[in-house]
Design a protein around this motif. Structure first.
Motif, PDB file in Angstrom:
ATOM      1  N   LEU A 159       0.808  -1.226   0.000  1.00  0.00           N
ATOM      2  CA  LEU A 159       0.000   0.000   0.000  1.00  0.00           C
ATOM      3  C   LEU A 159       0.841   1.276   0.000  1.00  0.00           C
ATOM      4  N   SER A 160       2.158   1.133   0.029  1.00  0.00           N
ATOM      5  CA  SER A 160       2.970   2.322   0.277  1.00  0.00           C
ATOM      6  C   SER A 160       2.987   3.301  -0.901  1.00  0.00           C
ATOM      7  N   ASN A 161       2.589   2.843  -2.103  1.00  0.00           N
ATOM      8  CA  ASN A 161       2.571   3.774  -3.232  1.00  0.00           C
ATOM      9  C   ASN A 161       1.207   4.407  -3.469  1.00  0.00           C
ATOM     10  N   LEU A 162       0.253   4.134  -2.575  1.00  0.00           N
ATOM     11  CA  LEU A 162      -1.087   4.709  -2.748  1.00  0.00           C
ATOM     12  C   LEU A 162      -1.214   5.975  -1.913  1.00  0.00           C
ATOM     13  N   ASP A 163      -2.140   6.856  -2.322  1.00  0.00           N
ATOM     14  CA  ASP A 163      -2.320   8.057  -1.499  1.00  0.00           C
ATOM     15  C   ASP A 163      -3.118   7.693  -0.241  1.00  0.00           C
ATOM     16  N   ALA A 164      -3.075   8.581   0.729  1.00  0.00           N
ATOM     17  CA  ALA A 164      -3.503   8.251   2.089  1.00  0.00           C
ATOM     18  C   ALA A 164      -4.936   7.706   2.160  1.00  0.00           C
ATOM     19  N   LEU A 165      -5.847   8.342   1.432  1.00  0.00           N
ATOM     20  CA  LEU A 165      -7.255   7.958   1.518  1.00  0.00           C
ATOM     21  C   LEU A 165      -7.472   6.566   0.952  1.00  0.00           C
ATOM     22  N   LEU A 166      -6.832   6.325  -0.210  1.00  0.00           N
ATOM     23  CA  LEU A 166      -6.943   5.038  -0.881  1.00  0.00           C
ATOM     24  C   LEU A 166      -6.335   3.936  -0.034  1.00  0.00           C
ATOM     25  N   ARG A 167      -5.256   4.301   0.653  1.00  0.00           N
ATOM     26  CA  ARG A 167      -4.542   3.336   1.472  1.00  0.00           C
ATOM     27  C   ARG A 167      -5.453   2.818   2.587  1.00  0.00           C
ATOM     28  N   LEU A 168      -6.188   3.752   3.163  1.00  0.00           N
ATOM     29  CA  LEU A 168      -7.105   3.416   4.246  1.00  0.00           C
ATOM     30  C   LEU A 168      -8.178   2.460   3.757  1.00  0.00           C
ATOM     31  N   GLU A 169      -8.701   2.766   2.555  1.00  0.00           N
ATOM     32  CA  GLU A 169      -9.776   1.979   1.979  1.00  0.00           C
ATOM     33  C   GLU A 169      -9.269   0.576   1.641  1.00  0.00           C
ATOM     34  N   MET A 170      -8.085   0.521   0.997  1.00  0.00           N
ATOM     35  CA  MET A 170      -7.528  -0.760   0.574  1.00  0.00           C
ATOM     36  C   MET A 170      -7.152  -1.623   1.768  1.00  0.00           C
ATOM     37  N   ARG A 171      -6.717  -0.957   2.832  1.00  0.00           N
ATOM     38  CA  ARG A 171      -6.288  -1.675   4.023  1.00  0.00           C
ATOM     39  C   ARG A 171      -7.431  -2.518   4.578  1.00  0.00           C
ATOM     40  N   ALA A 172      -8.576  -1.858   4.730  1.00  0.00           N
ATOM     41  CA  ALA A 172      -9.741  -2.560   5.270  1.00  0.00           C
ATOM     42  C   ALA A 172     -10.164  -3.678   4.328  1.00  0.00           C
ATOM     43  N   GLU A 173     -10.105  -3.375   3.022  1.00  0.00           N
ATOM     44  CA  GLU A 173     -10.546  -4.354   2.045  1.00  0.00           C
ATOM     45  C   GLU A 173      -9.626  -5.574   2.038  1.00  0.00           C
ATOM     46  N   LEU A 174      -8.332  -5.314   2.081  1.00  0.00           N
ATOM     47  CA  LEU A 174      -7.343  -6.393   2.089  1.00  0.00           C
ATOM     48  C   LEU A 174      -7.574  -7.319   3.270  1.00  0.00           C
ATOM     49  N   LYS A 175      -7.816  -6.718   4.404  1.00  0.00           N
ATOM     50  CA  LYS A 175      -7.987  -7.498   5.618  1.00  0.00           C
ATOM     51  C   LYS A 175      -9.152  -8.469   5.454  1.00  0.00           C
ATOM     52  N   GLY A 176     -10.266  -7.955   4.916  1.00  0.00           N
ATOM     53  CA  GLY A 176     -11.435  -8.798   4.703  1.00  0.00           C
ATOM     54  C   GLY A 176     -11.163  -9.914   3.711  1.00  0.00           C
ATOM     55  N   VAL A 177     -10.576  -9.528   2.566  1.00  0.00           N
ATOM     56  CA  VAL A 177     -10.352 -10.491   1.496  1.00  0.00           C
ATOM     57  C   VAL A 177      -9.402 -11.591   1.942  1.00  0.00           C
ATOM     58  N   LEU A 178      -8.336 -11.202   2.640  1.00  0.00           N
ATOM     59  CA  LEU A 178      -7.328 -12.186   3.034  1.00  0.00           C
ATOM     60  C   LEU A 178      -7.837 -13.101   4.128  1.00  0.00           C
ATOM     61  N   ALA A 179      -8.672 -12.549   5.023  1.00  0.00           N
ATOM     62  CA  ALA A 179      -9.234 -13.390   6.075  1.00  0.00           C
ATOM     63  C   ALA A 179     -10.117 -14.462   5.446  1.00  0.00           C
ATOM     64  N   GLU A 180     -10.841 -14.071   4.395  1.00  0.00           N
ATOM     65  CA  GLU A 180     -11.743 -14.996   3.731  1.00  0.00           C
ATOM     66  C   GLU A 180     -10.988 -16.060   2.932  1.00  0.00           C
ATOM     67  N   SER A 181      -9.840 -15.659   2.383  1.00  0.00           N
ATOM     68  CA  SER A 181      -9.118 -16.593   1.511  1.00  0.00           C
ATOM     69  C   SER A 181      -8.407 -17.690   2.297  1.00  0.00           C
ATOM     70  N   LYS A 182      -8.310 -17.533   3.596  1.00  0.00           N
ATOM     71  CA  LYS A 182      -7.727 -18.568   4.455  1.00  0.00           C
ATOM     72  C   LYS A 182      -6.295 -18.921   4.082  1.00  0.00           C
ATOM     73  N   THR A 183      -5.558 -17.948   3.607  1.00  0.00           N
ATOM     74  CA  THR A 183      -4.141 -18.202   3.338  1.00  0.00           C
ATOM     75  C   THR A 183      -3.320 -17.674   4.501  1.00  0.00           C
ATOM     76  N   THR A 184      -2.106 -18.180   4.581  1.00  0.00           N
ATOM     77  CA  THR A 184      -1.157 -17.603   5.516  1.00  0.00           C
ATOM     78  C   THR A 184      -0.583 -16.366   4.829  1.00  0.00           C
ATOM     79  N   THR A 185      -0.533 -15.260   5.552  1.00  0.00           N
ATOM     80  CA  THR A 185      -0.073 -14.029   4.931  1.00  0.00           C
ATOM     81  C   THR A 185       1.135 -13.472   5.664  1.00  0.00           C
TER      82      THR A 185
END
Lengths: 280, 345
Positions: free
Chosen positions: B161-187
């Motif tokens: 997320l380090s190349n995204l602007d602050a607002l987008l980073r916040l949005e992607m962060r939450a989304e990533l967390k949801g998606v990765l939790a659902e995918s059941k992978t080790t991250t």
């Protein structure tokens, strides 16, 4: 304010002079390149009688007699065909050897890397005439003399530094992460190169191939020394220089310059890249 | 099942040692964040796990299989790169399908998986585009979708997320967390951003100078730093530190106040800025700067000649130049060894 005005005038003058020098310099450089080319084409595309006349017309009369004469001259087509063969072979050899070297330079750290880079350019500093005699002797011994391959090898050596440097800058321009991403997605090193790097580098590799073609196409010294029967166009023209009429020389010159000009113009962007100037 | 075990992994580049014998176990389906400043070795560690870098020594095990001699393609991992590494000569569809095609999946499966991950990352409408026609955020989504489509055991993310602007980073962060939790992978997720680390991680490994200083749950890392470095690196503003002197009564003198402390020979006093409040008795602080931040006020002061920050209620009337007394919450006080910089408990 008023005491600032007097020095402003000389400053203005200096700026004027500077600008004048700048444009005059550009003008000179442009003329330096364009005038000979203009002469070449105007004489090649004019009737043989006009070649020696003066003053010149700005536009040629588009009389094809000179070119026709050139085309029908004994040995010209053969020499032209030889030139093409040598140039194509040079292209293949120099890219075949140069692109892997360029890739290695851009992707791997190995001892003597900087030295190798300098060495590659240094080959161009070595005077070909000095090399010609031993090379000719060696070629005669190995049977490479007067062959297309022998000459192409020498031309490849001349083109190789450019092939290495251009492909080096090309590969360096492709982020290594793209390759790494391909590896993590199931590619071997070779597959990643073929599927990711090659498609991205292909236009530039083609450009560097074209450049190698042009180097071979225009090379005259090695061609004249190392071939007798299978002369390339440049060597052929040099050989028949004092026996051929003026219109033939101009037509031959135009025939030599034309492909080179077109090719170089087509790939100019990649040649700039060789010197590290960002291409747009 | 993909537990990751790292045993004594070290890496040197010439004379520079990027990693000193790191040991770390990451549980199956765990979200582990490697957190540290640039040059701490976190990216090197990630690249060793990915197989993009060979360790100078040590072993890497993924899912009970030793992988440190295997190329990246044989490790069952997928990686998201900092600059996204979306292939510019392929469409978004072909980018996501790239790994599936390498795995020689039938066309129907490729299409199905690409569509599903594209939907998951909300990029269905971009499938025909090329990377050059995408924004940074969209490229980021493509890169994540490409990794997810592989259905890997392990996803490795290098500062995604380090190349995204602050607002987008916040949005992607939450989304990533949801998606990765659902995918059941080790991250395993590398970042230098502590907020990102705190919000995403099941566990955080704080790294410094090629060592893992502490690997624990985010609240634990925040509340009970294992070392002075962790306290000073995590938290904005970071922990306050004050020298302490052992008194005759067994208590510790800190800036003119006595505190109960450890039984050690020497110790350093530490307190988080939000664990202070103005009180009649406490550390005497000379106020330098007052910054009202809305929900609270950040006060920068000097205590015993040391810079000292406190986060206070925003309705206070403190002005620069004043002297106030700040009382620490007793059970939030932490002590560190001044020699080893390790926590004393």
């Amino acid at each position: 304010m008023s005491d600032l005005t007097p020095p402003a005038a000389p400053l203005q003058e200096a700026r004027y002079a500077g600008r004048f020098l700048f444009w005059a310099g550009i003008g000179l450089l442009v003329l330096w390149v364009l005038v000979p080319i203009w002469f070449l084409f105007i004489n090649a595309l004019s009737a043989p009688s006009e070649v020696t006349s003066f003053p010149k017309r700005f536009w040629p009369s588009f009389d094809m007699a000179s070119l026709q004469f050139f085309w029908n001259f004994q040995g010209v087509t053969n020499a032209l065909w030889n030139s093409v063969k040598v140039a194509v072979l040079t292209m293949i050899l120099s890219i075949g050897m140069g692109a892997p070297a360029g890739y290695a330079l851009s992707r791997f750290d190995f001892p003597g890397k900087e030295f190798f880079r300098v060495l590659v350019i240094m080959t161009r500093a070595f005077p070909l005439p000095l090399l010609a005699l031993p090379l000719a002797v060696m070629f005669i011994r190995t049977g490479l003399d007067d062959t297309i391959l022998g000459l192409a090898l020498v031309h490849a050596m001349l083109a190789l530094p450019f092939a290495v440097l251009i492909t080096y800058s090309l590969f360096s321009g492709i982020p290594v992460e793209l390759e790494e991403a391909a590896w993590t997605l199931g590619c071997t090193r070779l597959q990643a190169f073929i599927k990711v790097v090659l498609p991205l580098a292909l236009p530039g590799i083609m450009a560097s191939a074209v450049f190698a073609f042009v180097i071979s196409w225009n090379e005259v010294f090695a061609a004249a020394v190392l071939t007798i029967e299978n002369r390339t166009l440049t060597a052929f023209l040099l050989q028949s220089l004092n026996v051929s009429p003026l219109p033939l020389k101009f037509a031959g010159g135009a025939a030599l310059v034309m492909p080179a000009l077109i090719f170089i113009f087509a790939v100019r962007k990649y040649l700039f890249a060789m010197w590290g100037i960002a291409n747009r | 099942m993909a537990e990751i075990v790292i045993k004594g992994v070290a890496k040197s580049f010439g004379a520079f040692t990027a990693l000193h014998s790191v040991d770390l176990t990451i549980a199956d389906q765990e979200f582990m964040v490697l957190l540290g400043a640039s040059g701490c070795g976190k990216t090197t560690l990630l690249r060793i796990i990915a197989g993009l870098e060979t360790p100078s020594q040590g072993e890497v095990w993924i899912g009970g299989r030793r992988v440190d001699h295997l190329p990246p393609r044989a490790r069952g991992i997928a990686m998201v790169f900092q600059n996204y590494a979306v292939f510019p000569h392929l469409t978004v569809f072909e980018n996501i399908a790239f790994g599936l095609r390498m795995a020689k999946l039938p066309q129907a499966d490729v299409t199905r998986r690409v569509m599903r991950t594209a939907e998951l990352m909300h990029i269905e409408q971009l499938l025909k585009r090329y990377s050059g026609e995408l924004s940074g955020g969209q490229r980021q989504r493509v890169a994540v979708a490409r990794a997810l489509a592989m259905e890997p055991d392990v996803i490795l993310m290098d500062e995604p997320l380090s190349n995204l602007d602050a607002l987008l980073r916040l949005e992607m962060r939450a989304e990533l967390k949801g998606v990765l939790a659902e995918s059941k992978t080790t991250t395993i997720y590398v970042t230098h951003d502590q907020v990102e680390a705190m919000s995403l991680a099941d566990r955080i490994s704080v790294m410094n100078g090629g060592y893992i200083v502490q690997a624990d749950r985010p609240t634990e890392v925040y509340r009970n730093p294992a070392a002075r470095f962790v306290g000073s690196f995590i938290g904005n503003p970071p922990m306050n530190f004050l020298p302490a002197r052992k008194g005759n009564n067994g208590r510790w003198h800190v800036a003119g106040q006595d505190f109960d402390g450890p039984k050690a020979q020497a110790a350093e006093f530490a307190i988080r800025p939000e664990d202070l409040h103005p009180a009649p008795i406490g550390l005497r602080a000379e106020v330098r700067v007052v910054e009202p931040l809305g929900p609270h006020t950040l006060v920068t002061a000097q205590v015993a000649g040391q810079p000292f920050r406190a986060i206070l209620e925003s309705d206070n009337q403190i002005k620069p130049g004043e002297e106030i007394t700040l009382a620490p919450i007793p059970d939030r006080i932490r002590w560190f060894d001044p020699e080893t910089h390790k926590a004393i408990t």
